[in-house]
Every structure is written in C-alpha cells, then in structure tokens.
Design a protein around this motif. Structure first.
Motif, short mmCIF file in Angstrom:
data_model
loop_
_atom_site.label_atom_id
_atom_site.label_comp_id
_atom_site.label_asym_id
_atom_site.label_seq_id
_atom_site.Cartn_x
_atom_site.Cartn_y
_atom_site.Cartn_z
N LEU A 151 7.66 -1.55 -2.36
CA LEU A 151 8.36 -0.80 -1.29
C LEU A 151 8.38 -2.00 0.29
O LEU A 151 9.49 -1.80 0.75
CB LEU A 151 7.80 0.27 -0.15
N GLU A 186 15.37 -7.82 7.40
CA GLU A 186 13.71 -8.86 6.41
C GLU A 186 14.79 -9.86 5.36
O GLU A 186 15.49 -9.96 4.54
CB GLU A 186 13.44 -7.95 5.13
N ASN A 232 0.92 -1.23 11.88
CA ASN A 232 0.91 0.44 10.85
C ASN A 232 -0.22 1.01 10.60
O ASN A 232 -1.27 0.36 10.38
CB ASN A 232 2.03 0.46 10.47
N TYR A 251 13.56 -2.83 13.33
CA TYR A 251 12.74 -3.21 12.63
C TYR A 251 12.01 -3.33 11.66
O TYR A 251 12.87 -1.97 10.90
CB TYR A 251 11.28 -3.19 13.60
N GLY A 252 12.29 -3.62 10.27
CA GLY A 252 11.76 -4.26 8.99
C GLY A 252 13.14 -3.68 8.23
O GLY A 252 12.13 -3.91 6.74
N GLY A 306 16.75 5.82 6.81
CA GLY A 306 15.30 5.71 6.47
C GLY A 306 14.95 4.48 7.51
O GLY A 306 13.94 3.85 6.60
N GLY A 307 15.23 2.77 7.60
CA GLY A 307 14.64 2.20 8.02
C GLY A 307 14.95 1.09 6.48
O GLY A 307 14.45 -0.40 6.43
N SER A 357 5.67 -0.22 -9.13
CA SER A 357 5.89 0.03 -7.26
C SER A 357 6.32 -0.84 -6.53
O SER A 357 4.55 -1.30 -6.05
CB SER A 357 5.77 1.65 -6.94
N MET A 400 -2.78 -5.12 8.07
CA MET A 400 -2.95 -4.52 9.47
C MET A 400 -4.38 -5.15 10.11
O MET A 400 -4.00 -5.14 11.78
CB MET A 400 -2.61 -2.96 9.17
N ALA A 427 11.86 9.84 -8.88
CA ALA A 427 11.39 10.34 -9.78
C ALA A 427 11.99 10.66 -10.80
O ALA A 427 11.25 11.06 -12.75
CB ALA A 427 10.00 11.34 -8.90
N LEU A 451 3.66 -5.78 15.79
CA LEU A 451 3.25 -3.46 15.34
C LEU A 451 2.30 -3.60 14.22
O LEU A 451 2.15 -4.40 12.72
CB LEU A 451 4.90 -3.43 14.53
N ILE A 486 0.59 -1.11 0.25
CA ILE A 486 0.16 -0.02 0.19
C ILE A 486 0.18 1.58 -0.12
O ILE A 486 0.14 2.29 0.17
CB ILE A 486 -0.75 0.20 1.38
N HIS A 487 2.25 1.03 0.34
CA HIS A 487 2.99 1.86 0.09
C HIS A 487 2.97 2.95 -1.17
O HIS A 487 3.09 2.63 -2.99
CB HIS A 487 4.14 1.72 0.03
N ASP A 488 2.06 4.13 -1.63
CA ASP A 488 2.30 5.24 -3.06
C ASP A 488 2.55 6.37 -2.95
O ASP A 488 2.63 7.22 -3.78
CB ASP A 488 0.63 4.65 -2.75
N THR A 522 10.13 -5.81 0.65
CA THR A 522 10.48 -7.32 0.15
C THR A 522 9.34 -7.93 -0.23
O THR A 522 9.37 -9.31 -0.64
CB THR A 522 11.58 -8.03 0.95
#
Ligand code: B1M
Lengths: 236, 531
Positions: A168, B189, B251, B147-148, B404-405, A166, B262, A218, B249, A120-122, A170
């Motif tokens: 985000l 991961e 989100n 995390y992540g 940034g993770g 796209s 989620m 971008a 977690l 759902i990362h957009d 893995t």
C-alpha cells in the motif's frame, strides 16, 4: 398450495430429506447465508450419496460461491456476509480436500499471500484472501512485513500455484520487484503465477515489476486467480 | 489567488483585521494596483486562525465520562501491543505497566496521568520565517496541506505517479496560499526518487521553496534522524535542542498496535524534543467497531497509550492527540468520506482531547472522489466544516486530498485552499466592536434606501466578506462569455498562474549550501534502495 408452502421461512429443513437437486439448491442458499455447519452437513450427505468430490465441489460449492461473488461485485452483499460465506465454503472444502487429492483431481488452487516488507497494511490483502477462499482456493496468509526469505520459505512449504503480494506504500511496492527478481535469479519464477495488488499500484507497475497480473480489487482477484490456474493447468 | 511570498504577516493575525481607515485620495496608479491585487484575492498569510466562536460540543459530560471509563477498561484489560520495539516494553515496565510478551496493559489512569503531568497544552512550532512560526493547541487552528498521496491529478494530464517536481509545486502552492499556515509533510510521494533517499529531497524542498513550518519523515527512524539533522542545519543545534521545529505524523496500526517503524520515528523525535501527532487511524468497520461510541473509545485508548509513551521517552516532548476516522464501505472495504458518522466521531474526539488538555489533530478536505467534481467538493466541505466547528488545532489534509488520499489534486488543492480562507472567516466569529455594531450605518441610511454607498460600507467593504477566488457569481451570460468554465477548470487556470507568479522566499545561501552538502554526503553513504 398448502399453508406451509406459503411460508417456507418458518419451515425446518431437514437436509437429508431433500433430493439431490433440492439439496444442491439449498446449499447455494446456505452458502449465501454463510451457514457453515449446514454446508459441512450438505457436503457429507452428497458424498454419502456417492457424489464424487469434484462434483460436490463444482456443483454445490463453487456454483454457490459464484452467486455470492456476483452479488458482492454488484454491491448487494456486504463484506461481513461474504466473509461468512467464504468461511462456510472453507468448511466444505476441508472435507473435500483430502478426497480430491486422493482421486488426483487438480485442486482449484493454492495461494500464498502476504504484504511486503516494511508494510503493515493488510485490510485489502485479507479481503483478497477471503475472496479466494470463497472461490475454493487454499490460502496461506503469511501476514505483513514479509521479506524475500519469508516469501520463499512459504512457497517452499506450501507449494502454491500463486504467489500474491500486497503493498500500500510507494515506499514498499518496489519490494515486489526484489522478490520477483530473486525468483528469476533462483530459476523458480516460472513455477508460480505472481499476482500483485494494492491501492498505489496500477497495471503498468504490475508489468514493470514482472508480475503475471495486477488485481485492482478482491473481486477481480477472485476472477483472475482461478482463470490463470486453469489456463496453466491446461497448458501443462 | 496569488500572493507575493514577501508579504509577511504578524503571527496570529487573523483574517478579520481592523477595517483600513480611508486616507483621502490615493494616487491613481497606486490605487489601481491595490484594487487589482484585491481582485486576485491577494492576502497576507496568517500564521494560524484564532478561534472566536465556541466549540460544537456534541457529547455531554456523562457521555464523555463513559467513553473515558471504557477507554481505561480497554487499556487495563485488553492492552496495546508495542511490536518489535523492546525499548518501549522496558520503559512501560519501569512505569508500572504490565508487560506480557509485546502486550502492554496499563493500570487505570496511568496513561492519562503521564500525559497530563508533562505534555504541553500547546506549543510553538518555529518556521525559518519567524513571522510564519505557528502555535499548535488552545484556541488556534492551523491548516495544513494533504499528506501522503502517491499519485497526483490535474485536468490536463490526468492521474499519474507523483514526482519530485510535483512535490515542489505543491510546496510552492501551499507557500502562496494565504489560508494555509503550514507547508505540510509528504504533500505527495516523489516516486521518481529512490525510496531510501527521497526524505532528503522532501525536507530540502520544504526548506527551500517555502518559509512556513513543515513536517519530518517517519518512514524509518534513520530518516527521522536525517530530518532532525537537516533542521539543525537550518535552525542551529542549540535552537533545535530547545525548540520545536518539526511536527511528525505517527499513525497507530489500529486496532491497538504500534509498529516498530512508527515507534522508532516517534522515539527519535521525542528525544529531540520535536512534536509527534499520535494518530489512531481508523476505518470504522475494519479497524474499529462500527459504532461511534466504540470507535471513540478505541481512539482515546490508542492516543493515550501513544502520547504517554512519548512522555516516557522524554517528559514534556510536545504531543498532539490525532484522529483520522473514516468509515469503510461495507460493500467493498473501501474507505468513505464526508459521511455523518465520522463527523460525529470527530466532534467527540475533539472533546476528549480538550478534556485531556492536549492539542488535537483531525479533519481536512477529505473525499473519495477521483477528480475535482461535485462529490469531491461536498465530501470535503462536510469534513472541513466539521473540523472547524469541532475545534481541530492541526488540520492535516486541508488541501488537495482526492481518492481517499491516493491522489493529490492540483485543482482540488486550489479549491480547498479557497475554502481554507472561508474557514478563517467562520472561526473568526462575530465582531461586536462599535464599528461592527453599525448603528451609524443604520442611522445614515434609514428606511427605504440602500447601504452600498454608505460611509460605513465604504470604510468596511474590503474586508467585510470572505471572497472566493474560485467561485463564479456572475450572470449566466458573463459566465458564458468567460468560457463557461466549471469550478475545476477555473481552479486549473489559478494554479498555473500561481506557479508562474511564484517567487522563492529568500534563503541564506550558506544554509542552502550546507543543506545541499549534507544531502550529497548522506546520499553517497549508502546505495539507492527501493524499499
Ligand atoms: C493477489 O494479490 C493482491 C491482489 C489484490 C490486492 C492485493 C493483493 N492487495 C490489495 N489488493 C486490492 O484488493 C483489495 C480489496 O479490494 C484492495 O486493497 P486496498 O488495501 O487498496 O483496500 C482496502 C480494502 C481498504 N484500504 C485500506 O485499507 C488502506 C486505506 C488507507 C487510508 C490506509 C490505512 C487504512 C492505514 N495506513 Co496508510 N493508508 C493508506 C490508505 C489510503 C487509501 N485510500 O488506500 C495509505 C496507503 N497509507 C499511507 C501512509 C503514508 C501510511 N500509512 C500508514 C499506516 C496506516 C494504518 C496502520 C493507520 C492503516 C492500515 C491498517 C491496516 N491494518 O491495514 C503508515 C505506514 C505504516 C507502515 N509501516 O506500513 C503511513 C506511512 C502513515 C504514517 N505516517 O504513519 C499513504 C501512502 C503513502 C505513499 N506515498 O505510499 C496512503 C495512501 C494514505 C495517505 N494519503 O497518507 C485492492 O488494492
């Protein structure tokens, strides 16, 4: 120098009173400032002066957005400003698009873009869409969480030059390969340029899933996409 | 920096233990051994930090009431979407909320009263080693690895996709780091294991290689179910039915949206009485307004809606008010860290959580740096300090976070874990016991002399100051002689040594076998899938 010239900011500019050269320059400024109405007006004035649609597109709009693109890349312009500029560009494009297709001029390009299934990362995808619209592309954003079927349906419907995906996560980025493999299977892989992007990807992953290119951001997508469409059009 | 994992601690034993009484002369070798251990910084792991200092209360009551009022306005007027998850809509309807398609609008005060009626103020999360079970909430701080991250980074091999081996390594490092109280969740991961099966290996690694508490999988409701099933094998069905052994977690897909993945995972955990951290995850400017007050309003509205939903699923299920707030670079959209605005947001959110009466998660060693450099260190230090002063109860991302993770750094992990020890010292506060008042020392030394040899100093020096295992405080010449290593290179030496020294905490072989058997069976029930 008159007093007025010394203070051009205060001056009300009547677009229709400018000569062609001044108007085009003014449109570059207006794109930079994200003034949609002015861009639409400027576009119609040039068309009324018998400019061809592709001349308006290239000299007024694309050139203006090229400057915007450079300043975005260099960190001078900020995202909300580029969003406005791209929106202004879109306004001009709406007038030009039907004329371009009438005259058989190859459009700069069409792209379908969406985030893959399970993801759902957009934010990044939206930025890419915005930048490509700014580059004159017609962009069909199909949102998030897209299955193979969703992508195929959108390609069928919009006949884009480019499929952009796209991811985000893995856990979702391997799905790009599922889509591309299905394209190969159905014999349509060669009909599209496939671009992929998203923070956890890299060049190597892009190659491994069989995309034509991986775009790290971008701004780069907005360089790569038109170049690849042009190369493809030239190559037939 | 190494610690033998057999060293167990009493729950809650802070890092400022009583000064050891000196017991005359110790025999040579024993004395020497103890001193050497001191040199390596070996210390027992505490199970949490007990706060001995006040919270940094940024906002006054009027400001907090304003934000609470505005959050209720958001909930009432704009509402929150619960997407593709009809069960949530049914529960909300029954609870008296307005449901319009997937949009839920809440009468003023509904979410707050649901949370306050049944959500625990604090709760215990059990670990397989009872001494390492922790308590989340109240005046406690629990420090948890990052995390992540899909990538790992170290100085030798650079940045690369993480593997299961990396995952195990970070579990081991966290197990050995006395300042970290928790094993975390997706410490990185393991990209080399199929997507739909890697949760088994992650949970198993936490159980096998550490005896600290850990987190469950949230990427699919079924994977949440598997996490609970594995916890049952470890702790027993009855125990899991009545106790919290997993924290998870969840989100928010901000702004104001919960997605089915989620919600599905949250529902499974709530039904099983396991804890969920409802985390509005805001990159201000992109996912929330650019202002601090606006972002705080959104955080509160989202957290309230999520925590209240969990209470509808199972009243009394432990929930944590989460907040991950960063700002985006307005020049590129990229997340930024360690800047003042997210710190202000963090302080405010912690206050809102305290007023609500639930535990609070935030913070960590956040940074946008790609390598363990100066940017990594100062950005992380900013957020770590802020989180500690704000009163974070569950500090996810304390150690390892880079980019940034996107990357888990081996050296960064060691540097952050070292800072975690420091936080314990800071939060411990000021000892005012007779011994600490040190009048004896002042009398003994008097004017013009020094304290280095004073009896009071001798009795207290070992535990008086937090000592960094990473920092170099030697002379320039000494530092040169030791190889002119910067902090990252010193950390590089440390993590390798830690992994060499690691000893697995003993696990009942019958449980081990049962877990392996479960994994094998479940893995054979469906095809590998990479999404
Ligand atoms: C032509 O096609 C193209 C071309 C170029 C393309 C392109 C397509 N797409 C992108 N590009 C490129 O151009 C863009 C513009 O320059 C760039 O796009 P980016 O998207 O990279 O950059 C954006 C401008 C800004 N960046 C972002 O927006 C992403 C930032 C991070 C912090 C992030 C965010 C914001 C979110 N998250 Co998520 N999130 C993280 C991210 C960590 C990170 N540093 O990247 C990551 C990706 N998330 C992660 C996780 C774990 C999760 N997230 C989740 C949720 C979310 C939010 C909803 C809270 C939010 C997304 C909101 C939204 N509307 O997009 C969950 C999953 C939800 C789901 N089902 O998808 C959840 C599973 C967490 C949970 N337990 O709930 C991690 C990935 C884990 C992994 N192993 O893969 C993560 C690395 C953070 C972390 N350490 O946990 C380029 O990549």
């Amino acid at each position: 120098m008159t007093d007025q010239d010394a203070n051009p900011e205060d001056e009300e500019i009547i677009l229709a009173e400018l000569d062609d050269g001044e108007l085009v320059e003014q449109m570059h400024e207006d794109l930079y400032d994200g003034l949609k109405e002015e861009i639409v007006e400027g576009t119609s004035i040039l068309l009324a002066r018998k400019w061809s649609a592709d001349k308006v597109l290239n000299e007024a709009l694309v050139e203006g957005m090229r400057i915007v693109g450079i300043d975005f890349r260099d960190g001078i312009l900020f995202v909300p400003e580029v969003l406005l500029a791209a929106n202004a560009m879109k306004g001009g494009m709406e007038l030009l698009r039907p004329l371009l297709s009438e005259t058989g001029v190859k459009p700069i390009g069409k792209m379908v873009i969406g985030t893959v299934k399970g993801d759902i990362h957009d934010i990044g995808k939206n930025l890419v869409g915005m930048m490509l619209e700014g580059a004159g592309f017609e962009v069909f954003d199909i949102g998030i969480n897209n299955s193979v079927e969703d992508y195929f349906e959108a390609m069928e419907k919009h006949q884009p030059d480019i499929l952009g995906m796209s991811a985000l996560l893995t856990t979702t980025m391997p799905y790009m390969k599922v889509v591309i493999d299905e394209m190969v299977k159905q014999g349509i892989r060669q009909d599209y340029i496939v671009l992929v992007g998203g923070a956890p990807l890299n060049e190597e992953f892009g190659r491994a899933v069989g995309a034509d290119a991986y775009c790290r951001d971008a701004a780069q997508a907005a360089d790569v996409a038109p170049a690849m469409v042009r190369a493809r059009q030239a190559g037939g | 920096m190494s610690i033998s994992p057999q060293n167990r601690s009493d729950p809650g034993r802070g890092n400022r233990g009583e000064a050891p009484a000196r017991r005359g002369r110790r025999r040579g070798a024993a004395r020497r051994g103890a001193a050497r251990q001191r040199l390596t910084g070996a210390r027992e792991s505490a199970a949490w930090i007990e706060r001995g200092i006040p919270h940094f209360d940024l906002l006054n009551a009027e400001a907090l009431e304003l934000i609470e009022h505005n959050a209720e306005t958001v909930l009432e007027e704009i509402g929150v979407e619960f997407r593709e998850f009809p069960r949530a809509l049914t529960l909300w309807k029954e609870a008296g909320a307005g449901v319009d398609g997937e949009r839920v609008r809440f009468p003023r005060g509904l979410c707050r009263s649901l949370v306050q009626a049944t959500a625990p103020k604090e709760f215990r999360q059990h670990a397989r080693n009872p001494g390492r079970g922790t308590i989340i909430g109240g005046d406690r701080t629990v420090l948890v690895p990052a995390y992540g991250p899909p990538f790992v980074h170290d100085l030798d091999k650079g940045r690369r996709y993480a593997t299961l081996e990396d995952f195990r390594n970070f579990v081991k490092l966290a197990c050995m780091s006395p300042g970290l109280h928790h094993s975390g969740g997706t410490v990185c991961e393991p990209v080399d294991v199929p997507v739909n099966k890697r949760h088994f290996d992650m949970i198993y690694s936490h159980v096998k290689y550490s005896d600290k508490p850990f987190m469950g999988s949230v990427t699919h409701p079924e994977r949440a179910g598997d996490s609970v099933a594995m916890a049952k094998i470890l702790f027993g069905d009855d125990f899991v039915a009545n106790n919290t052994v997993l924290i998870n977690l969840i989100n928010v897909n901000s702004p104001l949206t919960f997605d089915a993945t989620m919600l599905g995972a949250a529902t499974v955990y709530a039904e099983n009485h396991q804890a969920t951290i409802i985390s509005p995850f805001l990159l201000a400017g992109a996912m929330s307004p650019v202002t601090i007050a606006g972002t705080l309003t959104q955080i509160l509205a989202e957290a309230l809606a999520g925590m209240a939903y969990v209470q509808l699923v199972r009243p009394g299920a432990p929930v944590v008010f989460g907040s991950f707030a960063a700002a985006v670079s307005m020049q590129s959209g990229a997340p930024t860290f360690g800047t003042p605005e997210p710190s202000l947001i963090l302080y405010g959110a912690a206050q809102l959580a305290r007023r609500l009466g639930v535990p609070f998660r935030s913070g960590g060693g956040l940074c946008a740096a790609k390598i363990p450099d100066a940017q990594a260190a100062y950005e992380a230090a900013n957020t770590l300090q802020t989180s500690a002063l704000a009163g974070v109860n569950f500090m996810l991302h304390t150690a390892g976070w880079l980019e940034g993770g996107l990357a888990m750094g081996y050296e960064k992990f060691v540097m952050d874990a070292d800072q975690a020890n420091m936080l314990a010292g800071l939060l411990g506060g000021v000892d005012l016991s007779e011994n600490a008042q040190a009048l004896d020392a002042l009398r003994e030394v008097g004017p013009g002399a020094h304290f280095l040899g004073a009896a009071h100093t001798l009795a207290n020096f070992e535990s008086a100051f937090c000592r960094s295992g990473v920092a170099d405080n030697n002379s320039y010449e000494q530092w040169r002689q030791d190889g002119s290593l910067d902090a990252a290179r010193r950390a590089n030496v440390i993590w390798k040594q830690m992994l060499r020294d690691y000893e697995a905490p003993p696990l009942d072989p019958a449980i081990d076998e049962a877990l392996l058997e479960f994994m094998q069976r479940r893995k054979s029930e469906f095809e590998d899938r990479d999404y």
